[in-house]
Design an enzyme around this catalytic site. Structure first.
Site, PDB file in Angstrom:
ATOM      1  CG  HIS A  62      -1.859  -1.083   1.374  1.00  0.00           C
ATOM      2  ND1 HIS A  62      -1.722  -2.088   2.303  1.00  0.00           N
ATOM      3  CD2 HIS A  62      -3.012  -1.348   0.691  1.00  0.00           C
ATOM      4  CE1 HIS A  62      -2.744  -2.927   2.199  1.00  0.00           C
ATOM      5  NE2 HIS A  62      -3.538  -2.505   1.220  1.00  0.00           N
ATOM      6  CB  SER A  66      -1.564 -10.267   1.125  1.00  0.00           C
ATOM      7  OG  SER A  66      -2.929 -10.416   1.509  1.00  0.00           O
TER       8      SER A  66
END
Lengths: 283, 283
Positions: free
Chosen positions: B37, B185
């Site tokens: 991210h 993840s």
């Protein structure tokens, strides 16, 4: 008036409008313009600094047995009418521009789209919602204008705008009627003299319904519908597609709590399917 | 960093950004942020004047038996990470804000959404497309950033943007991997030591696939898949959800004309479903 056929050119013009801090009004149409459309344009001119109109006969909202190919396309006349209204931009895309061969994304409103015209024209409102979403993203208007004659369409678009958070305000403008009270529609051009004569029963039956409801705000819908049916069926050459009396906000069954009552119908005058409606407050 | 929970407040901030002519980058996330991210945020900071991030665990993209309720929500940690990256705006809506009780409009991509994860998670990409359409309309970014780990998601979003003419550019940023090559993840947090050890077979099998294809660009996909299966099935505690080798552009079967080959898979490590992929050019 600038006439633009491709999306990049629209974006360029609209980009400048936004930079200049101008308020943009938008009237999406399928052309074959009449005073109903022009009243939307005038309202937009009144509210906004810049008014864009689109003319696009959207294949996605026509069923396979409907009138897509014969839908009227008097484009020169439309252009002149829009020029007279001092429209700033006319977006005139082709079907190829709007739907490339591998087009695969659809916008679907799943509740308000279901009854009324949605039940009679499967896929119609999916086509409408999708093309309007596209047009909103292309034109990026501050306010978009829709006619009250297509009541359900306006409800579906308002719901789509709320649900998907489009930064657009929706204004619904009253239906414009001819001297014989028939709602203006591009499809009125299909009517021959006999059809036209028969079609007058549509606004008449709505008026009867309205008066029945105003006399008794809790009249049973079935009674009103029966009265309307009787009137319409008395005209040979007219055929009822549907008549519905429902909650104008939910398009679902009338409830004790319903604030506004929608009387909506679709009737074939000859081979031409016409829609109309009236909303009666219960207040 | 401004933290905003309601849509009107976002619109106000973004309205000012637009007025000032600033370029807005947007990173939509479900939180539980990791370096993947953050690499999106850094790319956005690099490209744009103003960077908005959203954190919203979108119920609409979870199946009824999936991990919606236990999805990690370490919000304080996320806020600190985003502050460190000098994020300008964090949009943190509630599910009620995003989906009012009578929500009824969905965006559905119907071709690229069908295979791979779309086949295993019915409705998933409808939920993704709908929430991303909403977020695009709320944040109105110039550029939005997505991670390459979710390859199919990025393809679906790019198609949606093209089809519905969203005025947004999509940038796909390479997958960030841990030292053991496992793709980062948020769901890696679910893995215990044994799961984690098993999960390493995922990037390893992709690497084997990549080398087989590079050695013979016309190797039969079934041969590559068989080799991958053998490797993965050798790890007890891992279970294949799917392995697919397909055209990276169409997500359909490999053709002679295919330019890029996608090798994509979903594997359960213990009870945790992980996805990963590699794209191999045929050139």
């Amino acid at each position: 008036m600038e006439i633009v056929r491709d999306i990049v050119a629209v974006r360029k013009i609209i980009g400048q409008i936004k930079k200049d801090g101008l308020k943009c009004g938008f009237v999406p149409t399928m052309g074959a313009l009449h005073e109903g459309h022009l009243s939307l344009v005038r309202q937009a001119k009144n509210d906004c600094d810049f008014v864009a109109v689109s003319i696009f006969v959207n294949p996605a909202q026509f069923g396979p047995r409907e009138d897509l190919t014969r839908y009227p396309r008097p484009i020169k006349r439309d252009v002149n009418l829009l020029k007279k209204e001092k429209t700033d931009l006319l977006f005139l895309p082709t079907a190829k521009t709007m739907y490339p061969p591998d087009f695969s994304t659809w916008v679907q409103e799943t509740v308000l789209s279901r009854p009324l015209c949605g039940a009679m024209r499967p896929g119609h409102f999916k086509g409408v919602a999708t093309v309007v979403a596209k047009l909103f993203n292309i034109v990026q208007p501050d306010i978009a204008y829709f006619g009250a004659k297509d009541f359900q369409q306006a409800q579906v678009i308002k719901r789509m705008v709320r649900d998907l958070d489009f930064p657009v305000q929706i204004k619904v403008v009253p239906t414009v009627r001819d001297t014989d009270a028939l709602a203006l529609s591009s499809r009125n051009a299909y009517l021959n003299a006999a059809d036209r004569d028969n079609a007058r029963v549509i606004p008449y039956s709505l008026d009867v319904a309205k008066r029945m409801i105003l006399q008794n705000r809790h009249v049973r819908p079935a009674r009103v519908i029966a009265a309307m049916k009787k009137l319409i069926q008395a005209r040979k050459g007219s055929r009822i597609d549907y008549i519905s009396i429902c909650d104008a906000d939910t398009l679902g069954p009338l409830e004790r709590s319903s604030v506004k009552i929608l009387v909506a119908l679709a009737v074939f005058a000859g081979k031409t399917r016409l829609i109309d409606n009236v909303v009666v407050g219960r207040g």
